[in-house]
Design a protein around this motif. Structure first.
Motif, PDB file in Angstrom:
ATOM      1  N   GLU A 127       0.799  -1.226   0.000  1.00 15.03           N
ATOM      2  CA  GLU A 127       0.000   0.000   0.000  1.00 15.03           C
ATOM      3  C   GLU A 127       0.837   1.284   0.000  1.00 15.03           C
ATOM      4  O   GLU A 127       0.300   2.386  -0.095  1.00 15.03           O
ATOM      5  N   ASP A 128       2.166   1.168   0.089  1.00 20.46           N
ATOM      6  CA  ASP A 128       3.009   2.363   0.207  1.00 20.46           C
ATOM      7  C   ASP A 128       3.255   3.093  -1.099  1.00 20.46           C
ATOM      8  O   ASP A 128       3.607   4.274  -1.086  1.00 20.46           O
ATOM      9  N   LEU A 129       3.120   2.415  -2.220  1.00 22.07           N
ATOM     10  CA  LEU A 129       3.338   3.031  -3.524  1.00 22.07           C
ATOM     11  C   LEU A 129       2.121   2.844  -4.405  1.00 22.07           C
ATOM     12  O   LEU A 129       1.472   1.801  -4.362  1.00 22.07           O
ATOM     13  N   ALA A 130       1.823   3.866  -5.220  1.00 20.52           N
ATOM     14  CA  ALA A 130       0.643   3.796  -6.084  1.00 20.52           C
ATOM     15  C   ALA A 130       0.855   4.654  -7.321  1.00 20.52           C
ATOM     16  O   ALA A 130       1.790   5.467  -7.393  1.00 20.52           O
ATOM     17  N   ALA A 131      -0.043   4.505  -8.273  1.00 22.96           N
ATOM     18  CA  ALA A 131      -0.027   5.343  -9.466  1.00 22.96           C
ATOM     19  C   ALA A 131      -0.073   6.805  -9.025  1.00 22.96           C
ATOM     20  O   ALA A 131      -0.759   7.158  -8.071  1.00 22.96           O
ATOM     21  N   GLY A 132       0.692   7.635  -9.704  1.00 24.12           N
ATOM     22  CA  GLY A 132       0.762   9.049  -9.356  1.00 24.12           C
ATOM     23  C   GLY A 132       1.941   9.395  -8.468  1.00 24.12           C
ATOM     24  O   GLY A 132       2.353  10.549  -8.398  1.00 24.12           O
ATOM     25  N   ASP A 133       2.511   8.407  -7.769  1.00 21.77           N
ATOM     26  CA  ASP A 133       3.709   8.645  -6.960  1.00 21.77           C
ATOM     27  C   ASP A 133       4.915   8.772  -7.886  1.00 21.77           C
ATOM     28  O   ASP A 133       5.050   8.018  -8.859  1.00 21.77           O
ATOM     29  N   ARG A 134       5.786   9.733  -7.581  1.00 20.22           N
ATOM     30  CA  ARG A 134       7.085   9.886  -8.257  1.00 20.22           C
ATOM     31  C   ARG A 134       8.143   9.618  -7.196  1.00 20.22           C
ATOM     32  O   ARG A 134       8.286  10.382  -6.253  1.00 20.22           O
ATOM     33  N   VAL A 135       8.863   8.515  -7.366  1.00 22.02           N
ATOM     34  CA  VAL A 135       9.733   8.004  -6.317  1.00 22.02           C
ATOM     35  C   VAL A 135      11.209   8.211  -6.663  1.00 22.02           C
ATOM     36  O   VAL A 135      11.668   7.758  -7.714  1.00 22.02           O
ATOM     37  N   MET A 136      11.915   8.883  -5.761  1.00 20.78           N
ATOM     38  CA  MET A 136      13.370   8.983  -5.852  1.00 20.78           C
ATOM     39  C   MET A 136      13.938   7.881  -4.974  1.00 20.78           C
ATOM     40  O   MET A 136      13.669   7.834  -3.764  1.00 20.78           O
ATOM     41  N   VAL A 137      14.678   6.972  -5.577  1.00 21.78           N
ATOM     42  CA  VAL A 137      15.319   5.881  -4.857  1.00 21.78           C
ATOM     43  C   VAL A 137      16.690   6.388  -4.411  1.00 21.78           C
ATOM     44  O   VAL A 137      17.446   6.934  -5.220  1.00 21.78           O
ATOM     45  N   ILE A 138      17.002   6.203  -3.119  1.00 20.60           N
ATOM     46  CA  ILE A 138      18.258   6.702  -2.555  1.00 20.60           C
ATOM     47  C   ILE A 138      19.011   5.570  -1.869  1.00 20.60           C
ATOM     48  O   ILE A 138      18.425   4.787  -1.120  1.00 20.60           O
ATOM     49  N   ASP A 139      20.325   5.534  -2.155  1.00 18.05           N
ATOM     50  CA  ASP A 139      21.199   4.586  -1.472  1.00 18.05           C
ATOM     51  C   ASP A 139      22.553   5.245  -1.249  1.00 18.05           C
ATOM     52  O   ASP A 139      22.837   6.302  -1.803  1.00 18.05           O
ATOM     53  N   ASP A 140      23.365   4.605  -0.437  1.00 20.23           N
ATOM     54  CA  ASP A 140      24.679   5.177  -0.149  1.00 20.23           C
ATOM     55  C   ASP A 140      25.655   4.928  -1.291  1.00 20.23           C
ATOM     56  O   ASP A 140      26.345   5.837  -1.720  1.00 20.23           O
ATOM     57  N   ILE A 141      25.716   3.703  -1.794  1.00 20.61           N
ATOM     58  CA  ILE A 141      26.721   3.349  -2.791  1.00 20.61           C
ATOM     59  C   ILE A 141      26.089   2.537  -3.912  1.00 20.61           C
ATOM     60  O   ILE A 141      25.325   1.602  -3.675  1.00 20.61           O
ATOM     61  N   LEU A 142      26.440   2.910  -5.139  1.00 20.51           N
ATOM     62  CA  LEU A 142      26.104   2.103  -6.312  1.00 20.51           C
ATOM     63  C   LEU A 142      27.356   1.313  -6.663  1.00 20.51           C
ATOM     64  O   LEU A 142      28.368   1.885  -7.066  1.00 20.51           O
ATOM     65  N   ALA A 143      27.289   0.007  -6.452  1.00 15.81           N
ATOM     66  CA  ALA A 143      28.427  -0.872  -6.738  1.00 15.81           C
ATOM     67  C   ALA A 143      28.084  -1.683  -7.995  1.00 15.81           C
ATOM     68  O   ALA A 143      28.189  -1.173  -9.102  1.00 15.81           O
ATOM     69  N   THR A 144      27.619  -2.902  -7.817  1.00 14.82           N
ATOM     70  CA  THR A 144      27.270  -3.722  -8.981  1.00 14.82           C
ATOM     71  C   THR A 144      25.868  -3.423  -9.505  1.00 14.82           C
ATOM     72  O   THR A 144      25.531  -3.806 -10.617  1.00 14.82           O
ATOM     73  N   GLY A 145      25.047  -2.763  -8.697  1.00  9.39           N
ATOM     74  CA  GLY A 145      23.739  -2.312  -9.155  1.00  9.39           C
ATOM     75  C   GLY A 145      22.577  -3.255  -8.949  1.00  9.39           C
ATOM     76  O   GLY A 145      21.447  -2.919  -9.292  1.00  9.39           O
ATOM     77  N   GLY A 146      22.805  -4.419  -8.383  1.00 13.47           N
ATOM     78  CA  GLY A 146      21.734  -5.401  -8.238  1.00 13.47           C
ATOM     79  C   GLY A 146      20.565  -4.927  -7.399  1.00 13.47           C
ATOM     80  O   GLY A 146      19.406  -5.028  -7.813  1.00 13.47           O
ATOM     81  N   THR A 147      20.838  -4.410  -6.225  1.00 15.14           N
ATOM     82  CA  THR A 147      19.769  -3.958  -5.333  1.00 15.14           C
ATOM     83  C   THR A 147      19.066  -2.733  -5.913  1.00 15.14           C
ATOM     84  O   THR A 147      17.838  -2.634  -5.867  1.00 15.14           O
ATOM     85  N   ALA A 148      19.838  -1.809  -6.460  1.00 15.90           N
ATOM     86  CA  ALA A 148      19.243  -0.603  -7.046  1.00 15.90           C
ATOM     87  C   ALA A 148      18.342  -0.967  -8.226  1.00 15.90           C
ATOM     88  O   ALA A 148      17.219  -0.463  -8.340  1.00 15.90           O
ATOM     89  N   GLU A 149      18.810  -1.840  -9.097  1.00 21.80           N
ATOM     90  CA  GLU A 149      18.011  -2.258 -10.248  1.00 21.80           C
ATOM     91  C   GLU A 149      16.704  -2.900  -9.777  1.00 21.80           C
ATOM     92  O   GLU A 149      15.622  -2.576 -10.282  1.00 21.80           O
ATOM     93  N   ALA A 150      16.787  -3.807  -8.813  1.00 22.84           N
ATOM     94  CA  ALA A 150      15.592  -4.469  -8.302  1.00 22.84           C
ATOM     95  C   ALA A 150      14.635  -3.451  -7.689  1.00 22.84           C
ATOM     96  O   ALA A 150      13.412  -3.552  -7.862  1.00 22.84           O
TER      97      ALA A 150
END
Length: 186
Positions: free
Chosen positions: A118-141
């Motif tokens: 229930e936390d995300l829905a149509a109309g939401d614009r989400v900025m994903v934030i993390d500390d480090i982009l390494a291989t990208g697996g978690t960010a991509e998912a």
């Protein structure tokens, strides 16, 4: 360490000066990027929070998703400062309610992340934030999970990109044209 400056061109050097390299952690040959000295410096942490908040505003984010675990530390104050909701992206099995999940590949197997359905829905614009982009697996998912929930990806913002690990190439297709913002690239 010098006193923090608000000059944008000086920000990457200031932040990098407060990130400690820990050789051979968690295993031999790995140089771990420890952000705890940066977090312990209130002026530097404030400047980091301001920079990430500016990115959220520039890209019209209505929610901020922080990736477990250090992404939580960065994303929560950004959400408060930007006046938008904070969404924790957790490892599988850590959220108590109905969830949406996304599996991704690791070096030796797979893992899964989740958000409350229930936390995300149509109309939401989400900025994903993390500390480090390494291989990208978690960010991509995470980016795929945001889209599966019906929300739009406003972008991905990271404190540091370890360019030599190739994560950018992995996340760019999942961004679908949304920006990848990095404050430091090494």
């Amino acid at each position: 360490m010098s006193a923090p400056s608000t000059a944008t061109s000086e920000l990457p050097a200031l932040l990098l000066d407060r990130i400690r390299d820990v050789p051979d952690y968690p295993k031999p040959g790995v140089v771990f990027k420890d952000i705890t000295p940066l977090l312990a410096d209130p002026a530097a942490f404030e400047l980091l929070t301001e920079a990430l908040t500016a990115l959220c505003r520039r890209h019209g984010a209505t929610k901020v998703a922080g990736l477990e675990a250090r992404g939580f530390i960065l994303a929560a104050p950004v959400a408060v400062r930007a006046g938008v909701g904070f969404i924790p992206v957790r490892k599988a099995g850590k959220l108590p309610g109905a969830t949406l999940s996304q599996a991704y590949e690791l070096e030796y197997g797979t893992a899964e992340i989740e958000v409350h359905a229930e936390d995300l829905a149509a109309g939401d614009r989400v900025m994903v934030i993390d500390d480090i982009l390494a291989t990208g697996g978690t960010a991509e998912a995470s980016l795929r999970l945001v889209r599966r929930a019906g929300a739009e990806v406003a972008g991905l913002a990271v404190l540091m990109e370890l360019g030599f690990l190739g994560g950018r190439g992995r996340v760019e297709p999942a961004l679908g044209g949304a920006p990848l913002e990095t404050l430091i690239t090494i």
